[in-house]
Design an enzyme around this catalytic site. Structure first.
Site, PDB file in Angstrom:
ATOM      1  N   LEU A  17       0.818  -1.208   0.000  1.00 48.56           N
ATOM      2  CA  LEU A  17       0.000   0.000   0.000  1.00 48.56           C
ATOM      3  C   LEU A  17       0.855   1.263   0.000  1.00 48.56           C
ATOM      4  O   LEU A  17       0.510   2.265  -0.631  1.00 48.56           O
ATOM      5  CB  LEU A  17      -0.928   0.007   1.218  1.00 48.56           C
ATOM      6  CG  LEU A  17      -1.876  -1.180   1.388  1.00 48.56           C
ATOM      7  CD1 LEU A  17      -2.739  -0.991   2.633  1.00 48.56           C
ATOM      8  CD2 LEU A  17      -2.746  -1.368   0.160  1.00 48.56           C
ATOM      9  N   ASP A  36      11.635   3.467   5.094  1.00 51.82           N
ATOM     10  CA  ASP A  36      11.416   2.020   5.143  1.00 51.82           C
ATOM     11  C   ASP A  36      12.727   1.334   5.511  1.00 51.82           C
ATOM     12  O   ASP A  36      13.789   1.970   5.512  1.00 51.82           O
ATOM     13  CB  ASP A  36      10.911   1.506   3.784  1.00 51.82           C
ATOM     14  CG  ASP A  36       9.982   0.292   3.921  1.00 51.82           C
ATOM     15  OD1 ASP A  36      10.237  -0.548   4.808  1.00 51.82           O
ATOM     16  OD2 ASP A  36       9.023   0.188   3.150  1.00 51.82           O
ATOM     17  N   ASP A  56      13.959   2.295  10.766  1.00 51.85           N
ATOM     18  CA  ASP A  56      13.231   1.357  11.618  1.00 51.85           C
ATOM     19  C   ASP A  56      12.252   2.208  12.412  1.00 51.85           C
ATOM     20  O   ASP A  56      12.656   3.024  13.247  1.00 51.85           O
ATOM     21  CB  ASP A  56      14.215   0.633  12.545  1.00 51.85           C
ATOM     22  CG  ASP A  56      13.527  -0.270  13.565  1.00 51.85           C
ATOM     23  OD1 ASP A  56      12.276  -0.255  13.649  1.00 51.85           O
ATOM     24  OD2 ASP A  56      14.241  -0.986  14.287  1.00 51.85           O
ATOM     25  N   CYS A  87       2.119   4.277   6.475  1.00 48.10           N
ATOM     26  CA  CYS A  87       1.824   2.932   5.961  1.00 48.10           C
ATOM     27  C   CYS A  87       2.648   1.836   6.622  1.00 48.10           C
ATOM     28  O   CYS A  87       2.372   0.650   6.396  1.00 48.10           O
ATOM     29  CB  CYS A  87       2.046   2.881   4.452  1.00 48.10           C
ATOM     30  SG  CYS A  87       0.844   3.820   3.495  1.00 48.10           S
ATOM     31  N   TYR A 164      -3.038  -7.078  17.387  1.00 47.70           N
ATOM     32  CA  TYR A 164      -3.156  -6.323  16.130  1.00 47.70           C
ATOM     33  C   TYR A 164      -4.371  -5.396  16.171  1.00 47.70           C
ATOM     34  O   TYR A 164      -4.282  -4.212  15.836  1.00 47.70           O
ATOM     35  CB  TYR A 164      -3.267  -7.307  14.970  1.00 47.70           C
ATOM     36  CG  TYR A 164      -3.427  -6.665  13.613  1.00 47.70           C
ATOM     37  CD1 TYR A 164      -2.364  -5.990  13.015  1.00 47.70           C
ATOM     38  CD2 TYR A 164      -4.629  -6.741  12.915  1.00 47.70           C
ATOM     39  CE1 TYR A 164      -2.508  -5.403  11.768  1.00 47.70           C
ATOM     40  CE2 TYR A 164      -4.785  -6.163  11.672  1.00 47.70           C
ATOM     41  CZ  TYR A 164      -3.715  -5.499  11.099  1.00 47.70           C
ATOM     42  OH  TYR A 164      -3.867  -4.919   9.854  1.00 47.70           O
ATOM     43  N   LYS A 168      -4.544  -1.215  16.005  1.00 45.87           N
ATOM     44  CA  LYS A 168      -5.281  -0.521  14.947  1.00 45.87           C
ATOM     45  C   LYS A 168      -6.487   0.238  15.514  1.00 45.87           C
ATOM     46  O   LYS A 168      -6.836   1.328  15.043  1.00 45.87           O
ATOM     47  CB  LYS A 168      -5.731  -1.515  13.874  1.00 45.87           C
ATOM     48  CG  LYS A 168      -4.579  -2.175  13.118  1.00 45.87           C
ATOM     49  CD  LYS A 168      -3.729  -1.154  12.382  1.00 45.87           C
ATOM     50  CE  LYS A 168      -2.691  -1.791  11.479  1.00 45.87           C
ATOM     51  NZ  LYS A 168      -1.921  -0.798  10.705  1.00 45.87           N
ATOM     52  N   PHE A 197      -7.517  -6.770   1.586  1.00 41.06           N
ATOM     53  CA  PHE A 197      -6.755  -6.239   0.460  1.00 41.06           C
ATOM     54  C   PHE A 197      -5.741  -7.267  -0.022  1.00 41.06           C
ATOM     55  O   PHE A 197      -5.119  -7.965   0.792  1.00 41.06           O
ATOM     56  CB  PHE A 197      -6.023  -4.953   0.855  1.00 41.06           C
ATOM     57  CG  PHE A 197      -6.799  -3.706   0.538  1.00 41.06           C
ATOM     58  CD1 PHE A 197      -6.345  -2.796  -0.389  1.00 41.06           C
ATOM     59  CD2 PHE A 197      -8.014  -3.455   1.170  1.00 41.06           C
ATOM     60  CE1 PHE A 197      -7.074  -1.654  -0.687  1.00 41.06           C
ATOM     61  CE2 PHE A 197      -8.748  -2.321   0.881  1.00 41.06           C
ATOM     62  CZ  PHE A 197      -8.272  -1.408  -0.065  1.00 41.06           C
TER      63      PHE A 197
END
Length: 259
Positions: A17, A36, A56, A87, A164, A168, A197
């Protein structure tokens, strides 16, 4: 805000993404600072408007240096900061009590929150230090936009998604108060909560799991694409009246109680 001539920081921008977001912003004549662990594995068409930082997201010192570097690069190019798209994230899976009767790993819990929640908050707060001084633009005096990435798991997490879903769900809860905090600086805050996705993770699903997931899809009866996520990011950037909200990008589907 028009993305043209602005610089956006995209964490996790080398794949999935994040990479689709980078490409869409570049197509809109923006500059993109990619944060990244590894650089993109494919050539970017407008690579002269990108710069990569090895980051990181859990290392606060590294993130701070990268944000300062991105702000300095934006000043050099004359393309002022326009915002952050968070992202970078990880998916974790473990039940509170495993099949062996052992409790959920506390290290795994901390890892999920360190990357998905604390990493997002830390990058955002550091970027806002520079965004507050960007010249106000347009009739609303907008300076920038923060986009966070949650998940449908924030609303209907499945078994094994406690850590998780917690990470979120916290992003969803942060969206409105953060937008209220930053309103006086002309900075908007939005969150996208993708459903199913297509990704490297779903590519590894067994046929049984894939079929079970497919049955729950409503319309379109397929998984979302990275391009559709990036299209949503672009719309958020360009539409000044979307603020303080979480957009579910799910095709009307909901995650089932179990696969």
């Amino acid at each position: 805000m028009k993305p043209t001539g602005r610089t956006f920081i995209v964490s996790g921008g080398s794949a999935g993404l994040g990479l689709a977001t980078v490409e869409t912003l570049l197509d809109s004549d923006a500059h993109v600072a990619i944060f990244d662990l590894r650089p993109p594995q494919k050539p970017l068409v407008h690579q002269f408007r990108t710069k990569f930082w090895e980051v990181d997201i859990t290392n606060a010192e590294v993130v701070a240096k990268a944000v300062a570097g991105a702000a300095a690069w934006a000043a050099e190019t004359g393309a002022p900061l326009g915002g952050v798209v968070n992202c970078a994230g990880v998916g974790t899976a473990a039940k509170v009590l495993g099949s062996d009767g052992e409790p959920h790993s506390l290290d795994l819990w901390k890892f999920a929150l360190d990357v998905n929640l604390t990493g997002t908050f830390n990058l955002t707060r550091l970027a806002c230090k520079y965004l507050q001084f960007v010249p106000a633009d347009g009739p609303d005096g907008e300076r920038g936009v923060i986009i966070m990435v949650a998940s449908s798991a924030a609303f209907e997490g499945q078994p094994g998604q406690t850590a998780y879903a917690a990470s979120k769900g916290a992003l969803v809860s942060m969206t409105l108060p953060m937008s209220r905090d930053l309103a006086r600086h002309g900075i908007r805050v939005m969150t996208i909560a993708p459903g199913a996705f297509a990704s490297a993770m779903t590519d590894k699903m067994t046929e049984k799991t894939r079929a079970s997931l497919h049955r729950e899809l409503i319309f379109p009866k397929r998984m979302g694409t990275a391009a559709e996520f990036a299209q949503t990011v672009k719309w958020i950037v360009e539409c000044p009246y979307v603020n303080g909200e979480t957009i579910r990008l799910s095709g009307a589907s909901r995650l089932p109680g179990k696969m």
